[in-house]
Design a protein around this motif. Structure first.
Motif, PDB file in Angstrom:
ATOM      1  N   SER A 121      25.875   4.615  44.364  1.00 51.03           N
ATOM      2  CA  SER A 121      27.012   5.153  44.908  1.00 51.03           C
ATOM      3  C   SER A 121      27.850   4.740  46.336  1.00 51.03           C
ATOM      4  CB  SER A 121      26.934   6.782  44.475  1.00 51.03           C
ATOM      5  OG  SER A 121      27.887   7.236  45.325  1.00 51.03           O
ATOM      6  N   ASP A 122      26.575   4.275  46.583  1.00 51.14           N
ATOM      7  CA  ASP A 122      26.734   3.306  47.697  1.00 51.14           C
ATOM      8  C   ASP A 122      27.523   1.997  48.014  1.00 51.14           C
ATOM      9  OD1 ASP A 122      26.069   5.606  49.180  1.00 51.14           O
ATOM     10  OD2 ASP A 122      24.073   4.818  49.572  1.00 51.14           O
ATOM     11  N   SER A 123      27.199   1.635  46.786  1.00 52.85           N
ATOM     12  CA  SER A 123      27.676   0.282  46.826  1.00 52.85           C
ATOM     13  C   SER A 123      28.508   0.496  46.649  1.00 52.85           C
ATOM     14  CB  SER A 123      27.007  -0.904  45.962  1.00 52.85           C
ATOM     15  OG  SER A 123      26.623  -0.240  44.516  1.00 52.85           O
ATOM     16  N   SER A 124      29.055   0.951  44.966  1.00 52.82           N
ATOM     17  CA  SER A 124      30.752   1.268  44.615  1.00 52.82           C
ATOM     18  C   SER A 124      31.117   1.595  45.643  1.00 52.82           C
ATOM     19  CB  SER A 124      30.138   2.473  43.468  1.00 52.82           C
ATOM     20  OG  SER A 124      29.206   2.390  42.765  1.00 52.82           O
TER      21      SER A 124
ATOM     22  N   GLN B 204      34.219  -8.467  27.472  1.00 50.60           N
ATOM     23  CA  GLN B 204      34.350  -9.509  28.758  1.00 50.60           C
ATOM     24  C   GLN B 204      33.678  -9.401  30.074  1.00 50.60           C
ATOM     25  OE1 GLN B 204      35.817 -12.933  27.862  1.00 50.60           O
ATOM     26  NE2 GLN B 204      36.083 -11.999  26.088  1.00 50.60           N
ATOM     27  N   LEU B 205      33.602  -8.099  30.568  1.00 47.97           N
ATOM     28  CA  LEU B 205      32.956  -7.546  31.511  1.00 47.97           C
ATOM     29  C   LEU B 205      31.228  -7.973  32.048  1.00 47.97           C
ATOM     30  CD1 LEU B 205      34.534  -3.963  32.482  1.00 47.97           C
ATOM     31  CD2 LEU B 205      35.155  -6.365  32.751  1.00 47.97           C
TER      32      LEU B 205
ATOM     33  N   ASP C 161      31.300   0.808  38.349  1.00 45.14           N
ATOM     34  CA  ASP C 161      30.518   1.014  37.361  1.00 45.14           C
ATOM     35  C   ASP C 161      30.069  -0.439  37.675  1.00 45.14           C
ATOM     36  OD1 ASP C 161      30.441   3.311  35.902  1.00 45.14           O
ATOM     37  OD2 ASP C 161      32.161   2.666  35.359  1.00 45.14           O
ATOM     38  N   ARG C 162      30.495  -1.483  38.456  1.00 44.67           N
ATOM     39  CA  ARG C 162      30.656  -3.128  38.340  1.00 44.67           C
ATOM     40  C   ARG C 162      28.881  -3.030  38.309  1.00 44.67           C
ATOM     41  NH1 ARG C 162      32.431  -6.676  43.151  1.00 44.67           N
ATOM     42  NH2 ARG C 162      30.791  -6.095  43.639  1.00 44.67           N
ATOM     43  N   ALA C 163      28.220  -2.861  39.655  1.00 45.85           N
ATOM     44  CA  ALA C 163      26.639  -2.722  39.687  1.00 45.85           C
ATOM     45  C   ALA C 163      25.681  -2.088  37.813  1.00 45.85           C
ATOM     46  CB  ALA C 163      26.058  -1.744  39.787  1.00 45.85           C
TER      47      ALA C 163
ATOM     48  N   GLU D  20      24.180  -5.192  35.264  1.00 48.47           N
ATOM     49  CA  GLU D  20      22.453  -4.525  34.809  1.00 48.47           C
ATOM     50  C   GLU D  20      22.760  -4.906  33.314  1.00 48.47           C
ATOM     51  OE1 GLU D  20      19.158  -1.252  34.762  1.00 48.47           O
ATOM     52  OE2 GLU D  20      21.407  -0.646  35.582  1.00 48.47           O
ATOM     53  N   LEU D  21      23.051  -4.559  32.494  1.00 48.94           N
ATOM     54  CA  LEU D  21      23.247  -4.624  31.008  1.00 48.94           C
ATOM     55  C   LEU D  21      24.024  -6.491  31.294  1.00 48.94           C
ATOM     56  CD1 LEU D  21      25.836  -2.116  29.833  1.00 48.94           C
ATOM     57  CD2 LEU D  21      23.812  -2.277  29.660  1.00 48.94           C
TER      58      LEU D  21
END
Length: 507
Positions: free
Chosen positions: A36-39, A310-311, A328-330, A334-335
């Motif tokens: 949450s902090d990174s987002s 593409q993500l 949701d980038r992290a 991860e995926l």
């Protein structure tokens, strides 16, 4: 090419149905407050980045708008709330964690020194003759406020007990008259903590009974209270999650609209992401560029799904992540890393079974053994110290030894040296992105995951393509996580893809 601006979110009301709410990912990736902090930090940077600069090149859509520091701070607060709500909804394992300075850091050393000075001062006051209770009474006041904050509405009886037993004015009078029994006060605090704490804190509270000295006891009481605060915060999060699931789609959409009102160009990279996907699809024969209507719902759905795929192969060092999925980038990254590892594992296994032939086909436990060996040797593939040449050479050597031992064990002829050399060469070649086996496996994985995005909640999972059976379980888990994540984002940001497809046709 004509670029259609997307500077406003759709304003039509949308009330998520029960089926929509069930699409939220309750099995999010390893949830924690750090995500949450990174987002939140990424979105704060995006706010600063969207403030126009003559030296920055960004996709042009909306005219520049200068904002004041006050507006920027207000927007950042709204983004922080939205990021926290999003994290709670999509990450079923999200928990609040106490901030802890890094080991050996200046912050940690300063904190330890300040705490030592404080507690030494308290001990010095209590050892005076007569004892000075000023600091101790202030600590009792802080403890009282903390205990009262644990009360639920309507617990008036407990509130009265705490107010009476920890009456600071009465305690002050007792101290002045030399009649204060600080041990009795501490025992009431401990017993009250035992009534409020979670079962996992029972042992911590019990240990407080064994501490005789006043200063170590108060220090331990505050340590346990800090843990209880975190427990209460996580209880509040778990209680809040069902209500957020019902309102999260509309809430995030409204918050993002408030963000757009202050940053009109805040969808530039989202527009570019969808536009590039549309351009790529419509240039391909399978994309329906000739003859298919741009208003075809199936074409638009396919475009949207392809954009999300593409993500999973996003170049983090070159392309800026779209704004609508920035929180949701992290999770997407991860995926992506997990899929890269599985692609290599499946590619090597496909080469091994094609090279070794029918001799090893169907041998029980062999594929799991080979898969485990490959996974161990490629475990560090995303670290800076990873050397692909050395790793794949080690994979080739180890697999040839295992295959030779397996063939001998089951009475087959030994693995010929020429076949071993050929196998090692093919395994080493997998590290190249242009390797045909690797590209084949990657395309099959993409097709399989696309099936998850195209399926409805009432349909079964898509069939697993050939060559992916050894990684089928992991791919299915990724597919479920991806579909939950994508479906939730689609509900929050139902962008008008039709305009983008039309604009791509103008080129």
């Amino acid at each position: 090419m004509v670029i259609v601006g997307l500077s406003k979110m759709p304003k039509e009301p949308h009330q998520p149905s029960k089926e929509e709410n069930e699409k939220v990912d309750d099995k999010g990736p390893e949830g924690s407050a750090s995500q949450s902090d990174s987002s939140e930090e990424m979105l704060r940077k995006r706010i600063r980045k969207n403030t126009p600069s003559p030296h920055r090149r960004t996709p042009q859509s909306s005219p520049p708008k200068f904002v004041s520091v006050e507006e920027m701070m207000e927007t950042a607060k709204g983004v922080t709330k939205m990021a926290l709500a999003h994290e709670i909804v999509v990450n079923g394992s999200f928990q609040v964690k106490a901030p802890e300075p890094a080991e050996g850091s200046l912050e940690k050393r300063v904190k330890e020194i300040m705490h030592k000075v404080f507690w030494d001062s308290l001990e010095s006051q209590l050892n005076d003759d007569p004892p000075v209770y000023d600091h101790a009474i202030k600590l009792v006041g802080e403890i009282k406020e903390t205990l009262l904050s644990f009360l639920m509405p309507g617990q008036t009886r407990l509130q009265g007990q705490i107010e009476e037993a920890l009456d600071l004015s009465l305690i002050q009078q007792q101290a002045e008259n030399g009649a204060l029994d600080i041990g009795k006060v501490a025992q009431f605090i401990i017993s009250t903590m035992g009534a409020f704490c979670a079962p996992c804190r029972d042992e911590d509270v019990r240990k407080l009974q064994d501490i005789a000295d006043v200063v170590p006891l108060f220090r331990a009481i505050f340590a346990v209270l800090d843990k209880m605060k975190i427990d209460m915060a996580n209880f509040a999060v778990s209680s809040l999650r069902p209500h957020l699931l019902q309102q999260s789609v509309e809430y995030e959409r409204n918050k993002f609209q408030e963000f757009l009102d202050k940053q009109p160009n805040a969808l530039d990279f989202t527009q570019k992401w969808l536009q590039d996907t549309a351009d790529t699809m419509l240039r391909e024969p399978a994309g329906g560029a000739s003859g298919a209507s741009s208003s075809n719902p199936q074409l638009l759905l396919s475009l949207h799904n392809q954009a999300y795929l593409q993500l999973l192969c996003w170049d983090q060092s070159v392309d800026t992540f779209p704004e609508t999925v920035l929180m949701d980038r992290a999770r997407f990254q991860e995926l992506q890393l997990e899929l890269e590892r599985l692609t290599w594992v499946a590619s090597v296994l496909l080469i091994v079974y094609n090279c070794a032939g029918e001799a090893i086909s169907g041998l029980p436990g062999l594929v799991d053994s080979l898969k485990g060996t490959i996974s161990v040797l490629l475990a560090d593939m995303h670290t800076p110290s990873f050397r692909a040449d050395e790793a794949f050479a080690a994979v080739g050597e180890k697999l040839c030894l295992e295959l030779g031992a397996c063939l001998s064990q089951h009475g087959f002829s030994p693995f010929h040296p020429n076949r071993q050399s050929a196998l090692k060469g093919q395994i080493t070649a997998v590290k190249s992105q242009d390797n045909p086996i690797r590209k084949l496996i990657d395309s099959r994985i993409q097709a399989y995951l696309l099936g998850f995005l195209e399926s409805s909640p009432h349909k079964s999972n898509p069939a697993l393509p050939g060559g992916l059976a050894p990684i089928g379980k992991e791919l299915e888990e990724i597919g479920v996580r991806l579909s939950h994540l994508v479906n939730f984002n689609k509900l929050v940001y139902p962008l008008n893809l039709c305009n983008i497809v039309k604009s791509a046709r103008v080129s």
